[in-house]
Design a protein around this motif. Structure first.
Motif, mmCIF file in Angstrom:
data_model
loop_
_atom_site.group_PDB
_atom_site.id
_atom_site.type_symbol
_atom_site.label_atom_id
_atom_site.label_comp_id
_atom_site.label_asym_id
_atom_site.label_seq_id
_atom_site.Cartn_x
_atom_site.Cartn_y
_atom_site.Cartn_z
ATOM 1 N N GLY A 236 -0.740 52.697 53.856
ATOM 2 C CA GLY A 236 -1.305 51.406 54.217
ATOM 3 C C GLY A 236 -2.635 51.235 53.533
ATOM 4 N N ARG A 237 -3.454 50.362 54.077
ATOM 5 C CA ARG A 237 -4.774 50.106 53.510
ATOM 6 C C ARG A 237 -5.825 50.257 54.599
ATOM 7 N N ILE A 238 -6.958 50.797 54.206
ATOM 8 C CA ILE A 238 -8.055 50.995 55.146
ATOM 9 C C ILE A 238 -9.330 50.404 54.552
ATOM 10 N N ILE B 109 -14.767 59.202 59.653
ATOM 11 C CA ILE B 109 -15.543 57.990 59.896
ATOM 12 C C ILE B 109 -16.691 58.331 60.850
ATOM 13 N N PRO B 110 -17.927 58.330 60.371
ATOM 14 C CA PRO B 110 -19.055 58.621 61.268
ATOM 15 C C PRO B 110 -19.221 57.534 62.328
ATOM 16 N N HIS C 215 -13.064 59.776 52.356
ATOM 17 C CA HIS C 215 -11.619 59.559 52.222
ATOM 18 C C HIS C 215 -11.108 60.640 51.285
ATOM 19 N N LEU C 216 -10.420 61.622 51.858
ATOM 20 C CA LEU C 216 -9.980 62.802 51.117
ATOM 21 C C LEU C 216 -8.463 62.780 50.945
ATOM 22 N N ARG C 217 -8.021 62.887 49.717
ATOM 23 C CA ARG C 217 -6.587 62.974 49.426
ATOM 24 C C ARG C 217 -6.264 64.445 49.207
ATOM 25 N N ILE C 218 -5.545 65.035 50.162
ATOM 26 C CA ILE C 218 -5.293 66.485 50.159
ATOM 27 C C ILE C 218 -3.945 66.750 49.494
ATOM 28 N N GLN D 151 -13.507 70.694 51.460
ATOM 29 C CA GLN D 151 -12.686 69.690 50.771
ATOM 30 C C GLN D 151 -13.553 68.644 50.085
ATOM 31 N N ILE D 152 -14.661 68.271 50.716
ATOM 32 C CA ILE D 152 -15.580 67.324 50.076
ATOM 33 C C ILE D 152 -16.148 67.937 48.804
#
Length: 253
Positions: A33-35, A52-53, A87-90, A135-136
């Motif tokens: 989807g979209r965020i 999301i802080p 936004h992390l794509r794992i 991951q960041i």
């Protein structure tokens, strides 16, 4: 909780712009989807982790086939967390399994009645914060310049979250940001496909729906608290966007 449960009580709870008083991690394991996050819209898909802080405006599409987990850290948490939205794509199986395993362990401890369960869950949250940090760092090898439109949209949504109850219009926000309303609207369109006034109205009316659904505050008090010029104007704006009057919406909840 499962991400689908976030929409309990109406899809507006995820699709309208809002911010939370506590940090949130979304881990999508299926669907796409979209965020919109901090004024910028992008696609999300399977094995995307989105942090999301507290206080960061966001909204997202939740398709019927979307699956995943939403983890709320709690207001005032002392867990070390990223200061900005991520936004992390794992893409690798190892980190995917590691995150899913940590979330399972947290849930298992929260569901148990064993001694020290809450303390154990807190330790797993600490491992989760380390996972995020790693991951960041792994995805920061090739820093990318942030387009000016996205930077301005992020500044606007931060101000909007602070002041959306004030009754300020787009011109007021533009003046504080040192740009013209036209420039601000153009930047928002480029960053997220929506105008500045649409973001403003969406945020105010999300809060209106939340208050109508979760409190017994009179419609007039909600209107005044959100900075509308009059209850009549609030009712017209609400009906134009939601398709119901505030009173009818409250009865249908």
């Amino acid at each position: 909780m499962p991400v689908m449960r976030l929409a309990a009580g109406g899809r507006w709870r995820v699709e309208a712009m809002r911010a939370l008083s506590e940090p949130l991690l979304l881990w999508f394991t299926r669907g796409q989807g979209r965020i919109t996050l901090g004024g910028s819209t992008r696609g999300y898909g399977t094995h995307n982790a989105i942090f999301i802080p507290a206080g960061v405006m966001h909204s997202f599409d939740l398709a019927p086939q979307s699956h995943g987990t939403a983890l709320f850290f709690g207001a005032g948490t002392d867990v070390a967390l990223p200061p900005s939205a991520q936004h992390l794509r794992i893409r690798e199986a190892g980190p995917q399994a590691e995150l899913s395993g940590i979330l399972d362990q947290i849930q298992r401890e929260l569901d148990s009645a064993r001694p020290g369960a809450e303390r154990a869950a807190q330790h797993h949250l600490g491992l989760l914060s380390v996972w995020l940090e790693r991951q960041i760092a792994a995805q920061a090898d090739e820093p990318r310049a942030i387009p000016a439109a996205r930077r301005l949209a992020a500044r606007f949504t931060a101000l909007l979250e602070r002041d959306f109850r004030s009754g300020h219009g787009v011109a007021d926000y533009a003046a504080e940001l040192g740009v013209t309303p036209t420039h601000l609207t153009r930047a928002c369109r480029e960053a997220c496909g929506r105008t500045a006034s649409d973001l403003l109205q969406d945020r105010r009316l999300y809060e209106a729906r939340r208050l109508l659904a979760e409190t017994r505050a009179p419609v007039k008090a909600i209107s005044e608290g959100l900075g509308f010029a009059s209850p009549a104007y609030f009712t017209r704006a609400f009906h134009a966007r939601i398709g119901k009057t505030p009173s009818a919406f409250r009865k249908g909840v």
